[in-house]
Scaffold this motif. Structure first.
Motif, PDB file in Angstrom:
ATOM      1  N   UNK A 155       0.921  -1.187  -0.325  1.00  0.00           N
ATOM      2  CA  UNK A 155      -0.081  -0.009   0.389  1.00  0.00           C
ATOM      3  C   UNK A 155       0.607   1.179   0.060  1.00  0.00           C
ATOM      4  N   UNK A 156       2.223   1.105   0.681  1.00  0.00           N
ATOM      5  CA  UNK A 156       2.705   2.456   0.955  1.00  0.00           C
ATOM      6  C   UNK A 156       3.183   2.741  -0.859  1.00  0.00           C
ATOM      7  N   UNK A 157       4.102   1.465  -1.005  1.00  0.00           N
ATOM      8  CA  UNK A 157       4.552   1.858  -2.125  1.00  0.00           C
ATOM      9  C   UNK A 157       3.445   2.506  -3.092  1.00  0.00           C
ATOM     10  N   UNK A 158       2.756   1.659  -3.247  1.00  0.00           N
ATOM     11  CA  UNK A 158       1.903   2.494  -4.218  1.00  0.00           C
ATOM     12  C   UNK A 158       1.076   3.487  -4.007  1.00  0.00           C
ATOM     13  N   UNK A 159       1.171   3.939  -2.849  1.00  0.00           N
ATOM     14  CA  UNK A 159       0.860   5.531  -2.266  1.00  0.00           C
ATOM     15  C   UNK A 159       1.861   6.206  -3.007  1.00  0.00           C
ATOM     16  N   UNK A 160       3.210   6.002  -2.703  1.00  0.00           N
ATOM     17  CA  UNK A 160       4.572   6.214  -3.234  1.00  0.00           C
ATOM     18  C   UNK A 160       4.618   6.260  -5.557  1.00  0.00           C
ATOM     19  N   UNK A 161       4.126   5.734  -5.247  1.00  0.00           N
ATOM     20  CA  UNK A 161       3.947   5.269  -7.079  1.00  0.00           C
ATOM     21  C   UNK A 161       3.085   6.946  -7.330  1.00  0.00           C
ATOM     22  N   UNK A 162       2.539   7.048  -6.765  1.00  0.00           N
ATOM     23  CA  UNK A 162       1.097   7.731  -7.455  1.00  0.00           C
ATOM     24  C   UNK A 162       1.339   8.948  -6.595  1.00  0.00           C
TER      25      UNK A 162
END
Length: 319
Positions: free
Chosen positions: A141-148
């Motif tokens: 989830x954190x990874x996808x937040x950063x990518x966004x």
């Protein structure tokens, strides 16, 4: 085993609620009472404990944060604090404890085990820095937040033809920086596990600029240093207009991805199974998509390592 307790400790991570739900419902499925301990080890010492029913964990699987709240406990680091915690567990008749958290939380669980109290660890931390598991709850989830966020930053970087330095979480582990940098095509990824040469970073930026590249993204894990300091150094040495964004605690929040919800559900249930089988003193994990378990003592004594092949690939693709 008649009663199982569950607590969350340390930094929160998306998917903790899904893990709590899994522990509670798995226990109740086996006719075992489930007890929630609020505010981590502090709440354990204070006896902030209550029985949880099926409905207590209804409609939480999709929520970020933790319904049990979390806190860091200095008192629990003392022998007196640990004894008080065990007294509370015995007072409530709790026969085993599931601890959801990171390295510090696991150290607390290990202390309970050393005092003869059954405890099992579930890895929940966005840093993905726990040995003995490929992934921890909250990392995806954190990874996808950063990518966004990087995707959005790239839009404005392109419009203004700027170099952007993005600082992400990762005091001792660079997984968020590495994975997000590779996923978003960052020109440079700086992580605490690997040394870097600022002259090499600047030369790469200059090469890109000379061939007509209008913007660049540099990902910095917080353990490497201040994004602002690195941004200023790049601006001075490369003579490129540079902006810095520190993503901060936005990385810990948000609704967990499907990956984290499923992972949390699997790990939470597995933790209960370990307690039922008398396998206390262990942590649950996932390796090659299979549920595994290791001694907590081993997990906290071994250092998490970065995927060096992935780091090498990121450099090869950012020429």
């Amino acid at each position: 085993m008649k009663r199982i307790g569950v607590l969350t400790s340390g930094g929160d991570s998306p998917g903790m609620n899904a893990a709590i739900r899994s522990v509670v419902r798995k226990a109740i499925y086996h006719d075992i009472e489930a007890y929630g301990i609020y505010y981590g080890y502090n709440g354990l010492i204070d006896g902030n404990i209550e029985k949880l029913e099926l409905g207590s964990v209804g409609d939480i699987i999709h929520l970020g944060g933790t319904m049990l709240y979390t806190a860091r406990s200095e008192d629990f680091k003392t022998l007196e604090g640990q004894k008080k915690a065990i007294e509370q567990l015995e007072k409530f008749g709790i026969d085993g404890l599931v601890v959801i958290g990171g390295d510090g939380s696991f150290q607390g669980a290990q202390k309970l085990v050393e005092h003869g109290y059954p405890a099992v660890g579930v890895p929940g931390t966005i840093d993905n820095d726990i040995s003995g598991t490929d992934f921890t709850i909250g990392f995806d989830t954190a990874l996808n937040t950063v990518i966004d966020a990087i995707d959005k930053i790239r839009d404005t970087a392109t419009s203004h033809e700027r170099t952007y330095v993005v600082e992400v979480m990762g005091r001792d582990a660079g997984d968020i920086a590495l994975w997000s940098g590779l996923a978003d095509g960052a020109e440079t990824i700086l992580i605490p596990e690997e040394d870097y040469d600022m002259n090499e970073v600047v030369e790469r930026l200059k090469r890109g600029h000379d061939r007509g590249k209008k913007h660049s993204i540099i990902i910095v894990a917080e353990g490497v240093g201040s994004g602002f300091d690195i941004g200023n150094e790049i601006k001075e040495k490369a003579n490129l207009e540079t902006r810095v964004t520190v993503l901060g605690h936005i990385q810990r929040g948000g609704r967990p991805t499907a990956t984290d919800r499923v992972l949390a559900s699997r790990l939470g249930a597995k933790a209960v199974e370990l307690l039922l089988n008398g396998e206390e003193g262990k942590m649950v994990g996932i390796e090659e998509n299979k549920l595994t378990s290791h001694r907590i003592e081993d997990a906290i004594s071994r250092k998490h390592t970065i995927d060096k092949e992935m780091y090498k690939l990121s450099k090869e693709l950012s020429i």
